[in-house]
Design an enzyme around this catalytic site. Structure first.
Site, short mmCIF file in Angstrom:
data_model
loop_
_atom_site.label_atom_id
_atom_site.label_comp_id
_atom_site.label_asym_id
_atom_site.label_seq_id
_atom_site.Cartn_x
_atom_site.Cartn_y
_atom_site.Cartn_z
N ASP A 131 58.23 83.51 -20.36
CA ASP A 131 58.40 84.23 -19.11
C ASP A 131 57.09 84.53 -18.37
OD1 ASP A 131 59.87 85.61 -17.15
OD2 ASP A 131 59.52 87.52 -18.14
N LEU A 155 71.33 83.60 -17.57
CA LEU A 155 71.92 82.67 -18.50
C LEU A 155 73.00 83.41 -19.29
CD1 LEU A 155 71.59 79.76 -19.88
CD2 LEU A 155 70.58 81.10 -21.74
N ILE A 166 64.55 84.53 -23.23
CA ILE A 166 64.51 83.08 -23.32
C ILE A 166 63.07 82.64 -23.57
CG2 ILE A 166 65.06 80.89 -22.20
CD1 ILE A 166 66.96 82.40 -20.36
N CYS A 185 82.20 80.95 -15.32
CA CYS A 185 82.34 82.16 -14.49
C CYS A 185 83.70 82.19 -13.77
CB CYS A 185 81.22 82.24 -13.46
SG CYS A 185 79.66 82.87 -14.09
N CYS A 242 74.21 93.99 -12.81
CA CYS A 242 74.94 92.71 -12.77
C CYS A 242 75.29 92.20 -14.17
CB CYS A 242 74.16 91.67 -11.98
SG CYS A 242 72.58 91.17 -12.73
#
Length: 307
Positions: A131, A155, A166, A185, A242
């Site tokens: 990252d 992800l 990640i 989704c 979210c």
């Protein structure tokens, strides 16, 4: 069993032994579709003041420009979902920041994984990324079968949700490659509907310049725009809205990484204790925490904005 198959199994076994929850592998190629999307995203100014996103465009889309003769991109996921929660009346902090800085934790694991590969397989060259380098890690995770990029831009792993760090290891070693993951989704729009600032402008596209995480972490200016007043829902550092509303996170399970155990003050500090915290105390308590990224004055700015 071929040497390539044997090496692939060895790498996935070692990844698990080091505590990674999932490991997938994709062929190192140029990401043409991602290049077009990134170019459009930057052109629209959705990176805000994060000018570093404009740098090293060619390296972001092609791992072979990061590692000479790159053959494989190994993607690893490390769960950070906490078992404990903050007190309900406290300024809110994104779950990934409850414990020790993940950069420090994962970088050490990546270095160990590469060393074990070199000791067992031979002259393997590679670089690990967490990252903080020009790598499109979510795209590589999707290509290596670890999940899909959801409408919230995160992800999502079908059996484990999205509360994962990640990590990426690019190597010149040819390996067996996993198949890309599908998108599950469906018609769900919970994340789009729940975003407090409307940063999810369309499925899978995050306007970073409108995201609470951007304002509370990345923005270096001391003034947050008045247009955001009253929209932060008490988020002081980052935002999980979210992810919290995503149905796939019903499969999230508490992590087992000791370094990610919550710092007690993050769970227990009241608003008043945050407001009266001195800079020296902040530096001492959070010296190994992701909170140090925004610095003491950034935390104070965020506190004043949400109060």
């Amino acid at each position: 069993m071929t040497p390539t198959e044997k090496n692939t199994i060895f790498i996935k076994q070692q990844a698990a032994a080091l505590g990674f929850d999932h490991c997938g592998i994709a062929r190192a190629v140029q990401l043409d579709d991602d290049a077009r999307r990134l170019e459009q995203w930057l052109h629209k100014g959705m990176h805000g003041t994060m000018r570093y996103m404009e740098n090293y465009f060619d390296k972001r889309i092609d791992p072979r420009k990061l590692v000479d003769d790159a053959q494989s991109v190994i993607t690893l996921l490390l769960n950070y979902y906490p078992e404990q929660e903050q007190r309900p009346d406290a300024p809110r902090i994104a779950k990934y920041a409850y414990g020790q800085d993940y950069h420090e934790v994962i970088r050490a694991k990546l270095n160990t994984l590469l060393l074990r590969m070199q000791e067992t397989i031979g002259a393997v060259h590679g670089r690990g990324f967490v990252d903080s380098a020009p790598v499109l890690e979510r795209s590589w995770a999707q290509r290596s079968g670890l999940g899909w990029i959801g409408k919230n831009g995160n992800l999502i792993h079908k059996q484990a949700g999205s509360f994962f760090f990640i990590a990426t290891l690019i190597t010149d070693l040819p390996l067996e490659y996993d198949s890309p993951a599908g998108d599950y989704c469906g018609n769900c729009t919970r994340c789009l509907d729940a975003c407090p600032t409307g940063a999810l402008v369309q499925p899978g596209v995050v306007d970073g310049s409108r995201c609470i995480s951007y304002y509370t972490i990345e923005l270096k200016e001391m003034l947050i725009p008045d247009t955001m007043q009253g929209r932060f829902e008490q988020w002081m550092f980052g935002c999980d809205t979210c992810q919290d509303v995503c149905p796939w996170n019903r499969f999230s399970k508490p992590h087992s990484t000791p370094e990610f155990r919550p710092i007690p003050e993050i769970l227990n500090f009241s608003t008043r204790e945050w407001e009266t915290l001195t800079e020296d105390a902040f530096r001492e308590i959070f010296r190994h925490s992701p909170l140090k990224r925004t610095k003491f004055r950034g935390i104070q700015r965020n506190l004043k904005f949400i109060s």
